[in-house]
Design a protein around this motif. Sequence first.
Motif, mmCIF file in Angstrom:
data_model
loop_
_atom_site.group_PDB
_atom_site.id
_atom_site.type_symbol
_atom_site.label_atom_id
_atom_site.label_comp_id
_atom_site.label_asym_id
_atom_site.label_seq_id
_atom_site.Cartn_x
_atom_site.Cartn_y
_atom_site.Cartn_z
ATOM 1 N N SER A 19 -12.829 -42.020 29.100
ATOM 2 C CA SER A 19 -12.153 -42.976 28.234
ATOM 3 C C SER A 19 -10.934 -42.314 27.607
ATOM 4 O O SER A 19 -11.006 -41.170 27.155
ATOM 5 N N HIS A 21 -7.833 -42.795 24.737
ATOM 6 C CA HIS A 21 -7.530 -43.536 23.505
ATOM 7 C C HIS A 21 -6.280 -42.997 22.826
ATOM 8 O O HIS A 21 -5.936 -41.818 22.975
ATOM 9 N N ARG A 26 -7.563 -47.071 19.748
ATOM 10 C CA ARG A 26 -7.259 -48.073 20.773
ATOM 11 C C ARG A 26 -7.469 -47.478 22.163
ATOM 12 O O ARG A 26 -6.923 -46.449 22.504
ATOM 13 N N ARG A 27 -8.280 -48.160 22.964
ATOM 14 C CA ARG A 27 -8.550 -47.677 24.324
ATOM 15 C C ARG A 27 -7.419 -48.103 25.253
ATOM 16 O O ARG A 27 -7.084 -49.282 25.346
ATOM 17 N N TYR A 30 -9.837 -46.449 31.039
ATOM 18 C CA TYR A 30 -11.291 -46.273 31.166
ATOM 19 C C TYR A 30 -11.653 -46.335 32.640
ATOM 20 O O TYR A 30 -11.086 -47.128 33.399
ATOM 21 N N ASP A 287 -20.762 -46.512 23.462
ATOM 22 C CA ASP A 287 -20.109 -45.880 24.611
ATOM 23 C C ASP A 287 -19.958 -44.369 24.433
ATOM 24 O O ASP A 287 -19.319 -43.905 23.485
ATOM 25 N N GLY A 290 -16.269 -42.923 24.914
ATOM 26 C CA GLY A 290 -15.481 -43.174 23.707
ATOM 27 C C GLY A 290 -15.890 -42.261 22.569
ATOM 28 O O GLY A 290 -15.050 -41.807 21.786
ATOM 29 N N TRP A 294 -13.666 -39.667 20.482
ATOM 30 C CA TRP A 294 -13.628 -39.649 19.006
ATOM 31 C C TRP A 294 -13.883 -38.249 18.461
ATOM 32 O O TRP A 294 -13.188 -37.795 17.541
ATOM 33 N N PHE A 311 -13.444 -46.471 18.707
ATOM 34 C CA PHE A 311 -13.608 -45.550 19.821
ATOM 35 C C PHE A 311 -14.880 -45.855 20.634
ATOM 36 O O PHE A 311 -14.868 -45.751 21.857
ATOM 37 N N PRO A 315 -16.271 -50.898 26.537
ATOM 38 C CA PRO A 315 -15.087 -51.558 27.087
ATOM 39 C C PRO A 315 -15.427 -52.932 27.674
ATOM 40 O O PRO A 315 -16.568 -53.202 28.015
#
Length: 315
Positions: A19, A21, A26-27, A30, A287, A290, A294, A311, A315
Amino acid sequence: MTESLVVGVDAGATSTRVSVHTLDGRRVGYARAAAGNPTAHGLAKAVAAVGAALKEALDSLDGSRVAASMAGVAGPTPAMVPELAALWAAHGIPRPPVHVPDVTIAYAAGSAEPDGSLLLSGTGAVATRVAGFEVARIADGLGWLLGDQGSGFWIGREAAKAVISSLDRGRLPVPGDILTDLVLTHVLGQERPETPRAIADRVVRVAQADHMGLAALAALVSKAAAAGDPVAEGIVRRAAGHLVDTLRRVHVSGPVVLAGSVLTNDGPVRDAVTELLAGARVATARDGAGAAAWLAARPLLTDAASCHAAFTTAP
């Protein structure tokens, strides 16, 4: 000004996820790929899986924008360190990823608090006390042969054992044997040898040829228990008891994060575990990739907790 990026990797025994970000959570990329556990699948396959997911997740993004990254990998990872460093360099990422155990990622996927505990039941099972987002103590996680009590594999094996034990006693399935019917249909299809012993022998041979396939029977146990099958209900109770006993060996304070397919999906095992944990602060992992991103971003953020949900949302 070009926005900085962070990359998170969750490389497990079933799949690999990457992932990407921005620092506000904001992603922007992925991807999923094959299993990335080097212990279970070998170094070459694990590295290839991470590489494929990283390439797809970055897509047209400039790797030089990546300010930090983290890889959570199941099993020992020393051999992967130089391999992933080379992958990162090939994508123009200035620094290789920080490597952490997958259980750290799983915990962070459910909580922004630095101290707490993780209870994971997927194919395997483990409980971990986390302090400062680092593993402080671990219980079980000893593998399918001698440990992992309450795991998907353990549940599936208990189901298979119950079925063949009944057959070995000469008892043919009768209407109402929900678990037996589900297991035999899954393992043998509609084919049935003529005698109970012959059916049992066939199930044993299939299991010996692919022992990890027993983990797939866990979902059948949940289905049978939900339909009131007493054997399945007993397996569920024992699985939940094992898992909570393992957790209590490590848990001191803070939230308890439930992770792994057995505990993150609605079903009787999750219900039984949460009932046994009444009074505890229980959260569910989201996730993992994510969460890894983070954790990588935390040193760069002034208020990491406020963007944890951004995060870790799936998705």
